[in-house]
Motif scaffolding. Structure first.
Motif, PDB file in Angstrom:
ATOM      1  N   ALA A  94     -31.191 -52.788  14.489  1.00  0.00           N
ATOM      2  CA  ALA A  94     -32.444 -52.463  13.813  1.00  0.00           C
ATOM      3  C   ALA A  94     -32.516 -53.183  12.463  1.00  0.00           C
ATOM      4  CB  ALA A  94     -32.553 -50.947  13.611  1.00  0.00           C
ATOM      5  N   THR A  95     -31.416 -53.182  11.731  1.00  0.00           N
ATOM      6  CA  THR A  95     -31.384 -53.878  10.446  1.00  0.00           C
ATOM      7  C   THR A  95     -31.578 -55.374  10.626  1.00  0.00           C
ATOM      8  OG1 THR A  95     -29.870 -52.188   9.588  1.00  0.00           O
ATOM      9  CG2 THR A  95     -30.017 -54.254   8.369  1.00  0.00           C
ATOM     10  N   ILE A 103     -35.301 -56.154  11.300  1.00  0.00           N
ATOM     11  CA  ILE A 103     -36.165 -56.001  10.120  1.00  0.00           C
ATOM     12  C   ILE A 103     -35.910 -57.108   9.106  1.00  0.00           C
ATOM     13  CG2 ILE A 103     -36.742 -54.483   8.195  1.00  0.00           C
ATOM     14  CD1 ILE A 103     -36.056 -52.119  10.017  1.00  0.00           C
ATOM     15  N   VAL A 104     -34.644 -57.394   8.818  1.00  0.00           N
ATOM     16  CA  VAL A 104     -34.311 -58.433   7.829  1.00  0.00           C
ATOM     17  C   VAL A 104     -34.785 -59.798   8.313  1.00  0.00           C
ATOM     18  CG1 VAL A 104     -32.405 -59.668   6.738  1.00  0.00           C
ATOM     19  CG2 VAL A 104     -32.390 -57.177   6.803  1.00  0.00           C
ATOM     20  N   LEU A 160     -33.689 -54.855  -0.087  1.00  0.00           N
ATOM     21  CA  LEU A 160     -34.298 -53.825   0.756  1.00  0.00           C
ATOM     22  C   LEU A 160     -33.320 -53.360   1.830  1.00  0.00           C
ATOM     23  CD1 LEU A 160     -37.925 -55.224   1.251  1.00  0.00           C
ATOM     24  CD2 LEU A 160     -37.254 -53.180  -0.031  1.00  0.00           C
ATOM     25  N   GLU A 161     -32.585 -54.315   2.381  1.00  0.00           N
ATOM     26  CA  GLU A 161     -31.609 -53.955   3.414  1.00  0.00           C
ATOM     27  C   GLU A 161     -30.493 -53.095   2.841  1.00  0.00           C
ATOM     28  OE1 GLU A 161     -27.840 -54.241   5.438  1.00  0.00           O
ATOM     29  OE2 GLU A 161     -28.304 -55.445   3.670  1.00  0.00           O
ATOM     30  N   VAL A 195     -32.380 -49.694   0.843  1.00  0.00           N
ATOM     31  CA  VAL A 195     -33.355 -48.852   1.541  1.00  0.00           C
ATOM     32  C   VAL A 195     -32.967 -48.678   3.011  1.00  0.00           C
ATOM     33  CG1 VAL A 195     -35.770 -48.575   2.188  1.00  0.00           C
ATOM     34  CG2 VAL A 195     -35.186 -49.576  -0.036  1.00  0.00           C
ATOM     35  N   LEU A 196     -32.861 -49.791   3.733  1.00  0.00           N
ATOM     36  CA  LEU A 196     -32.623 -49.698   5.172  1.00  0.00           C
ATOM     37  C   LEU A 196     -31.252 -49.111   5.499  1.00  0.00           C
ATOM     38  CD1 LEU A 196     -34.104 -53.118   6.352  1.00  0.00           C
ATOM     39  CD2 LEU A 196     -35.151 -50.858   6.504  1.00  0.00           C
ATOM     40  N   THR A 197     -30.209 -49.688   4.901  1.00  0.00           N
ATOM     41  CA  THR A 197     -28.856 -49.236   5.224  1.00  0.00           C
ATOM     42  C   THR A 197     -28.636 -47.765   4.896  1.00  0.00           C
ATOM     43  OG1 THR A 197     -27.952 -51.466   4.979  1.00  0.00           O
ATOM     44  CG2 THR A 197     -26.405 -49.621   4.801  1.00  0.00           C
ATOM     45  N   MET A 199     -30.802 -45.376   4.869  1.00  0.00           N
ATOM     46  CA  MET A 199     -31.559 -44.586   5.842  1.00  0.00           C
ATOM     47  C   MET A 199     -30.876 -44.598   7.205  1.00  0.00           C
ATOM     48  SD  MET A 199     -35.462 -45.729   4.900  1.00  0.00           S
ATOM     49  CE  MET A 199     -36.065 -45.012   6.424  1.00  0.00           C
ATOM     50  N   ILE A 200     -30.453 -45.784   7.628  1.00  0.00           N
ATOM     51  CA  ILE A 200     -29.883 -45.922   8.966  1.00  0.00           C
ATOM     52  C   ILE A 200     -28.484 -45.320   9.038  1.00  0.00           C
ATOM     53  CG2 ILE A 200     -29.094 -47.621  10.666  1.00  0.00           C
ATOM     54  CD1 ILE A 200     -31.430 -49.381   9.854  1.00  0.00           C
TER      55      ILE A 200
END
Length: 360
Positions: free
Chosen positions: A198-199, A202-203, A269-270, A273-275, A277-278
């Motif tokens: 998923a990361t 998105i990246v 952001l990765e 924010v993303l990491t 959350m995931i």
């Protein structure tokens, strides 16, 4: 010395020789173990893709083959929709990178304190030579790739069979703990892979769009490169950013600046924010552990070792935490601290579900 003492010494000697022999075999066949783990990775992906079919009541075998078909269908669809464009852009990147590399080298040569660094770096001919050697090595690795895929299909069809086999390598009294640890590590690997893909998606998309807006050529190919290299923690983002920054050199200083901004924003952001959350749904490995895993496997197996270092570290981290830290040393190390609870309809194998139920 009595006969009982002699027998005890003989048994101890045989055990020591057996341990030493197994250690030597492990070193000699380390690449085989790497192939086995690669097959486990692919099998995990196949079972994850087949999870929706199992949830609607299909059996294990149909869901595995449908999951494999789904993966191949997605790859074929991406190739049909973007294959021609990406192939052209990858060709352009390959043609432009040598010139961009030389431009970057000439710019760096103007900085006095970097001259000593440049003398230790290979020229572009050396890099291209290594790339050609790697390409021929990749052709020779087709057999290993086929072996991994076939083994992965067998593993995905009946993971419980192989889990029972590993369990029987340990004393019967420890079987439940071993099964629990294997189940937890399998679930952790499954969740980590889903989170990582998923990361990556998105990246890669963010960098694709950002570079296209900035005006860097071959933005789609560069986005794919960044997404793929993001599978490698810590160093992957830097590897993926290098081609884009080099190609931006030919577009002027403003483009270089904005290109760097795109990569920095995407990675921030990765990372921020993303990491976070995931990682609520996946095991989180300490960065130092990942770094040493990358260094160790990279030195042993090269690029393929770097690729599988992070997922292997996830599995070993869970196994060591449960079997050694908790069960052997007696420290508090609940599975919940390193792995989110599996949902009732988890796509983990049924044996893994049964093992995870014993932990609570």
């Amino acid at each position: 010395m009595g006969s009982a003492d002699m027998a005890r010494v003989a048994r101890s000697t045989l055990v020591i020789l057996l341990i030493v022999g197994l250690a030597l075999l492990t070193v000699q066949f380390s690449f085989v173990f790497l192939l086995i783990f690669s097959a486990v990775l692919v099998a995990t992906l196949i079972r994850a893709a087949g999870a929706p079919f199992r949830r609607v009541g299909m059996g294990d075998m149909p869901s595995v083959f449908l999951g494999l078909f789904l993966i191949l269908a997605v790859l074929a669809a991406c190739g049909f929709l973007f294959g021609a464009q990406l192939t052209e852009q990858f060709t352009e990147v390959a043609q432009q990178l040598p010139t961009a590399f030389e431009q970057a080298r000439s710019l760096v040569e103007q900085v006095p304190f970097l001259n000593s660094f440049l003398t230790g770096t290979p020229d572009i001919q050396s890099i291209m030579g290594r790339a050609v050697s790697f390409a021929f090595g990749a052709v020779g690795a087709v057999t290993n790739l086929v072996l991994v895929i076939v083994a992965a299909i067998y593993l995905a069809l009946d993971p419980d069979l192989y889990m029972r086999g590993v369990e029987k390598l340990f004393p019967k009294s420890e079987g439940e703990r071993v099964r629990e640890a294997l189940s937890a590590s399998g679930q952790a690997l499954n969740q980590w892979l889903i989170a990582q893909f998923a990361t990556m998606l998105i990246v890669g998309t963010l960098i694709w769009v950002g570079l296209m807006i900035v005006g860097v050529p071959s933005a789609a190919a560069l986005g794919v490169i960044s997404g793929l290299t993001n599978f490698i923690p810590l160093i992957g983002p830097f590897i993926g950013a290098a081609p884009g920054v080099l190609l931006a050199l030919a577009q002027g200083s403003d483009t270089i600046l904005w290109t760097i901004v795109v990569y920095v924003i995407a990675q921030q952001l990765e990372g921020n924010v993303l990491t976070p959350m995931i990682q609520k749904y996946a095991v989180s490995i300490p960065p130092a552990v990942l770094l040493f895993a990358l260094a160790a496997l990279g030195s042993l197996f090269g690029m393929i070792g770097v690729v599988v270092a992070a997922p292997l570290a996830v599995v070993l981290y869970v196994l060591v935490t449960l079997l050694w830290v908790r069960d052997t040393l007696g420290h508090d190390a609940d599975i919940a601290e390193i792995d989110a609870p599996a949902p009732a309809d988890s796509n983990a194998p049924e044996a893994m579900k049964a093992g995870s139920e014993t932990q609570h």
